[in-house]
Scaffold this motif. Structure first.
Motif, PDB file in Angstrom:
ATOM      1  N   GLU A   2       3.977  28.709  -1.789  1.00 30.24           N
ATOM      2  CA  GLU A   2       5.167  28.845  -2.625  1.00 30.24           C
ATOM      3  C   GLU A   2       4.801  29.171  -4.069  1.00 30.24           C
ATOM      4  O   GLU A   2       5.487  29.954  -4.724  1.00 30.24           O
ATOM      5  CB  GLU A   2       6.004  27.563  -2.581  1.00 30.24           C
ATOM      6  N   LEU A   3       3.704  28.579  -4.545  1.00 24.05           N
ATOM      7  CA  LEU A   3       3.275  28.837  -5.924  1.00 24.05           C
ATOM      8  C   LEU A   3       2.844  30.296  -6.094  1.00 24.05           C
ATOM      9  O   LEU A   3       3.188  30.939  -7.089  1.00 24.05           O
ATOM     10  CB  LEU A   3       2.135  27.898  -6.310  1.00 24.05           C
ATOM     11  N   LEU A   5       3.856  32.865  -4.337  1.00 28.50           N
ATOM     12  CA  LEU A   5       5.049  33.702  -4.268  1.00 28.50           C
ATOM     13  C   LEU A   5       5.842  33.628  -5.572  1.00 28.50           C
ATOM     14  O   LEU A   5       6.290  34.654  -6.097  1.00 28.50           O
ATOM     15  CB  LEU A   5       5.929  33.280  -3.093  1.00 28.50           C
ATOM     16  N   ALA A   6       5.993  32.432  -6.123  1.00 22.11           N
ATOM     17  CA  ALA A   6       6.716  32.283  -7.385  1.00 22.11           C
ATOM     18  C   ALA A   6       5.996  32.988  -8.531  1.00 22.11           C
ATOM     19  O   ALA A   6       6.636  33.640  -9.370  1.00 22.11           O
ATOM     20  CB  ALA A   6       6.900  30.804  -7.712  1.00 22.11           C
ATOM     21  N   SER A  45      12.174  35.363   0.311  1.00 20.23           N
ATOM     22  CA  SER A  45      11.730  33.971   0.297  1.00 20.23           C
ATOM     23  C   SER A  45      12.865  32.992   0.598  1.00 20.23           C
ATOM     24  O   SER A  45      12.606  31.840   0.927  1.00 20.23           O
ATOM     25  CB  SER A  45      11.096  33.630  -1.053  1.00 20.23           C
ATOM     26  N   ARG A  48      13.102  30.976   4.195  1.00 25.03           N
ATOM     27  CA  ARG A  48      12.074  29.960   4.442  1.00 25.03           C
ATOM     28  C   ARG A  48      10.706  30.594   4.593  1.00 25.03           C
ATOM     29  O   ARG A  48      10.554  31.629   5.219  1.00 25.03           O
ATOM     30  CB  ARG A  48      12.391  29.117   5.683  1.00 25.03           C
ATOM     31  N   LEU A  49       9.736  29.963   4.005  1.00 25.76           N
ATOM     32  CA  LEU A  49       8.362  30.443   4.112  1.00 25.76           C
ATOM     33  C   LEU A  49       7.710  29.772   5.314  1.00 25.76           C
ATOM     34  O   LEU A  49       7.266  28.640   5.250  1.00 25.76           O
ATOM     35  CB  LEU A  49       7.582  30.108   2.834  1.00 25.76           C
TER      36      LEU A  49
END
Length: 114
Positions: A2-3, A5-6, A45, A48-49
């Motif tokens: 998630e980090l 992707l963000a 995203s 859901r990842l």
């Protein structure tokens, strides 16, 4: 995950905004493209990842929806990619026509005085 992707979305947005603020029209078009890629990643995203899970539910029995990826954001991103490609092609045609008419590729239509 998630980090990463963000950070990727943030990098694309910041690069896109920086390019949109540039004085040349080609840089503005590339900035708009980067912003559209960032929006596509953001929409993607939202589904859901998850890794190694099918996007479609089976037909029979009870199903746990948390075990599957959401197919709607995937379909929206595919549509947005096609629309973004067509819009970029239109912007490039307008860019070439404007450069032919004005003789410059600056956003305001004139070269800066030196």
């Amino acid at each position: 995950m998630e980090l990463v992707l963000a950070l990727g979305i943030g990098f694309l947005v910041s690069s896109g905004v920086w390019l949109i603020l540039r004085p040349r029209t080609y840089q503005v078009i590339i900035g708009l493209s980067l912003l559209s890629y960032a929006v596509n990643l953001f929409i993607f995203s939202m589904g859901r990842l998850v890794v190694d899970r099918p996007p479609v539910l089976p037909g029979a029995g009870t199903v746990d929806p948390a075990a599957y990826a959401d197919p709607l954001p995937q379909a929206l991103v595919l549509t947005a990619i096609v629309i973004g490609f067509a819009t970029t092609a239109l912007f490039l045609v307008v860019l070439l026509a404007a450069r032919g008419l004005t003789g410059t590729d600056h956003v305001d239509g004139r070269e800066p005085e030196r």
